[in-house]
Design a protein around this motif. Structure first.
Motif, PDB file in Angstrom:
ATOM      1  N   GLU A   6      39.185  34.185  45.532  1.00 51.28           N
ATOM      2  CA  GLU A   6      39.263  32.744  45.338  1.00 51.28           C
ATOM      3  C   GLU A   6      38.039  32.240  44.596  1.00 51.28           C
ATOM      4  OE1 GLU A   6      39.778  28.608  47.840  1.00 51.28           O
ATOM      5  OE2 GLU A   6      40.311  30.539  48.711  1.00 51.28           O
ATOM      6  N   LEU A   8      36.564  28.584  43.509  1.00 48.41           N
ATOM      7  CA  LEU A   8      36.740  27.148  43.579  1.00 48.41           C
ATOM      8  C   LEU A   8      36.332  26.510  42.272  1.00 48.41           C
ATOM      9  CD1 LEU A   8      35.354  26.420  47.148  1.00 48.41           C
ATOM     10  CD2 LEU A   8      37.743  26.571  46.418  1.00 48.41           C
ATOM     11  N   GLY A  70      50.380  28.954  46.429  1.00 45.89           N
ATOM     12  CA  GLY A  70      49.422  29.489  47.385  1.00 45.89           C
ATOM     13  C   GLY A  70      48.978  30.896  47.077  1.00 45.89           C
ATOM     14  N   LEU A  73      45.223  32.953  44.005  1.00 45.10           N
ATOM     15  CA  LEU A  73      43.958  32.875  44.730  1.00 45.10           C
ATOM     16  C   LEU A  73      42.731  32.742  43.847  1.00 45.10           C
ATOM     17  CD1 LEU A  73      44.638  35.425  47.612  1.00 45.10           C
ATOM     18  CD2 LEU A  73      44.886  32.940  47.602  1.00 45.10           C
ATOM     19  N   ASN A  74      42.860  32.856  42.539  1.00 46.63           N
ATOM     20  CA  ASN A  74      41.703  32.617  41.682  1.00 46.63           C
ATOM     21  C   ASN A  74      41.669  31.175  41.176  1.00 46.63           C
ATOM     22  OD1 ASN A  74      43.961  33.039  40.022  1.00 46.63           O
ATOM     23  ND2 ASN A  74      42.684  33.666  38.300  1.00 46.63           N
ATOM     24  N   GLY A  76      41.232  27.171  42.351  1.00 44.61           N
ATOM     25  CA  GLY A  76      40.619  26.447  43.458  1.00 44.61           C
ATOM     26  C   GLY A  76      41.643  25.865  44.420  1.00 44.61           C
ATOM     27  N   LYS A  77      41.272  25.826  45.693  1.00 40.24           N
ATOM     28  CA  LYS A  77      42.189  25.378  46.745  1.00 40.24           C
ATOM     29  C   LYS A  77      42.682  23.953  46.510  1.00 40.24           C
ATOM     30  CE  LYS A  77      42.605  25.204  51.782  1.00 40.24           C
ATOM     31  NZ  LYS A  77      41.889  25.474  53.081  1.00 40.24           N
ATOM     32  N   SER A  78      41.783  23.063  46.053  1.00 41.04           N
ATOM     33  CA  SER A  78      42.181  21.669  45.844  1.00 41.04           C
ATOM     34  C   SER A  78      43.224  21.558  44.735  1.00 41.04           C
ATOM     35  CB  SER A  78      40.963  20.813  45.511  1.00 41.04           C
ATOM     36  OG  SER A  78      40.299  21.290  44.349  1.00 41.04           O
ATOM     37  N   ARG A  80      45.298  24.002  43.803  1.00 39.12           N
ATOM     38  CA  ARG A  80      46.541  24.583  44.322  1.00 39.12           C
ATOM     39  C   ARG A  80      47.291  23.575  45.181  1.00 39.12           C
ATOM     40  NH1 ARG A  80      45.023  29.260  47.721  1.00 39.12           N
ATOM     41  NH2 ARG A  80      42.838  28.991  47.162  1.00 39.12           N
ATOM     42  N   GLY A  81      46.548  22.830  45.976  1.00 37.67           N
ATOM     43  CA  GLY A  81      47.189  21.828  46.813  1.00 37.67           C
ATOM     44  C   GLY A  81      47.841  20.733  45.996  1.00 37.67           C
TER      45      GLY A  81
END
Length: 404
Positions: A6, A8, A70, A73-74, A76-78, A80-81
């Motif tokens: 991951e 970010l 989801g 994974l490379n 950023g989580k924000s 992806r959301g």
């Protein structure tokens, strides 16, 4: 960069600067690079990151075959959301899958509704395995406008054009069904080509519809299919077949660059007017002139002329000799197609000795003249037989009601 680590975003959490720009729950499957960039901008991704994020999404969509943001994974989580909130990666629904005795596979796909009144159009695509290749025949329209008298698909009225995303989605679905994305398992029926090559090596726009009447979407889809960082199908292995929309032929070569195939089927305008009514607008002389000017045509990139063999209609030695004369000076090969019967047709397939005699004349004149082996006849998947299974069932239901 490790795709499974991951990373970010260096920016602050994603901002939705202008919600009016967002298309809620619009599938990204089949999107071009430019469309992905527009989506990311609308989500507030800084311009300096757009190129990198597009490359990441592209890899996940078209190389990995990801079905879920989801898994990316490379990214950023924000981000992806935000993607999961406003987009999805839904594929067309596989309504039916038929497998022929010869390994040909036909899928009836139901597309997502295009608008509030659309119930979800349906198209067919066909996979044809051979010893040295695997060919996917895809559709460019729902139905067809051309009403070629020998073609079953032409008996289904045009509903609408497919979007470029819907065209690309066909190859994504086919590759999934064939186990041709990382982590997937191929079918175990033993009917796929054996060896270490990919199941799908060639794409032909020979399914439902006239591709050149949906030019922009076909051009954009070819760009996605041929991109070397994703699905990576060489333009020399992508063939667009047209019944002869003359004004768009040069444009196809200049803007998209695929191989060209022409549904010719006759050597005289009077007969072609009946077999391919588009000929009344663009006669043989104009069509062949456009072929001579097709960008990139050469002995290494020959134009394919398709010629369906109809008993007592277009299969005489004189017509074979006239075909050779007409094609003089065009880098060409000639596909002779034994007619594939369908319910209600007025035509019959030429006798085999007639087909061989026709082929010999063409071959002796210096042209490759393969006779296409009929594939998938038992599931109505052969050339000219495609028509939505649902449309056939509806037609039968109407006849049953009328008979009561």
């Amino acid at each position: 960069m490790d795709l499974h680590t991951e990373t970010l975003s260096s920016s602050s959490p994603v901002r939705r600067e202008d919600d009016a720009k967002l298309t809620p729950k619009a599938s990204l499957l089949g999107a071009t690079r430019a469309e992905l960039a527009e989506t990311l901008r609308a989500l507030g991704v800084p311009e300096r990151e757009i190129k990198m994020r597009v490359a990441q999404l592209w890899h996940w969509l078209y190389f990995q075959g990801a079905r879920d943001f989801g898994a990316m994974l490379n990214i950023g989580k924000s981000l992806r959301g935000a993607l999961a909130e406003h987009e999805h990666l839904t594929r067309p629904e596989v309504v039916t899958e038929q497998v022929s005795q010869d390994g040909t596979r036909k899928w009836l796909l139901r597309l997502a509704p295009a608008n509030a009144t659309d119930k979800g159009a349906e198209v067919e695509c066909v996979y044809i395995p051979e010893s040295d290749r695997g060919t996917l025949c895809i559709s460019s329209q729902v139905g067809c406008t051309l009403t070629c008298s020998f073609c079953h698909t032409g008996t289904q009225k045009l509903v609408r054009n497919l979007t470029s995303r819907e065209i690309v989605a066909q190859i994504v679905v086919a590759r999934e069904r064939l186990g041709d994305f990382p982590g997937l398992t191929p079918p175990t029926d033993g009917l796929l080509p054996q060896g270490e090559g990919r199941p799908i090596t060639n794409i032909v726009f020979m399914g439902m519809g006239e591709p050149l009447y949906n030019f922009d979407n076909v051009r954009d889809a070819i760009g996605v299919l041929a991109d070397g960082d994703g699905l990576s199908v060489s333009k020399r292995r992508i063939t667009v077949s047209t019944a002869g929309v003359v004004p768009q032929i040069e444009k196809l070569g200049a803007e998209a660059g695929p191989m060209l195939a022409i549904s010719l089927h006759a050597v005289r305008d009077a007969l072609r007017d009946t077999l391919v009514p588009l000929n009344k607008k663009y006669p043989i002389k104009d069509l062949l002139a456009a072929c001579r000017d097709y960008p990139g045509a050469s002995n290494a990139r020959r134009i394919t002329f398709e010629y369906v063999m109809l008993k007592g209609v277009n299969d005489s030695p004189a017509e074979a000799r006239e075909l050779v004369r007409l094609l003089k000076g065009i880098p060409a090969k000639i596909n002779l197609i034994p007619f594939n019967p369908w319910p209600g047709t007025q035509y019959e397939c030429s006798d085999w000795d007639k087909i061989e005699a026709f082929s010999d004349i063409v071959f002796n004149a210096g042209y490759a003249s393969p006779v296409r082996t009929p594939r998938g006849r038992d599931i109505l998947a052969a050339c000219g037989q495609l028509k939505s299974e649902t449309e056939k069932l509806r037609a039968r239901a109407r006849l049953a009601v009328e008979a009561e």
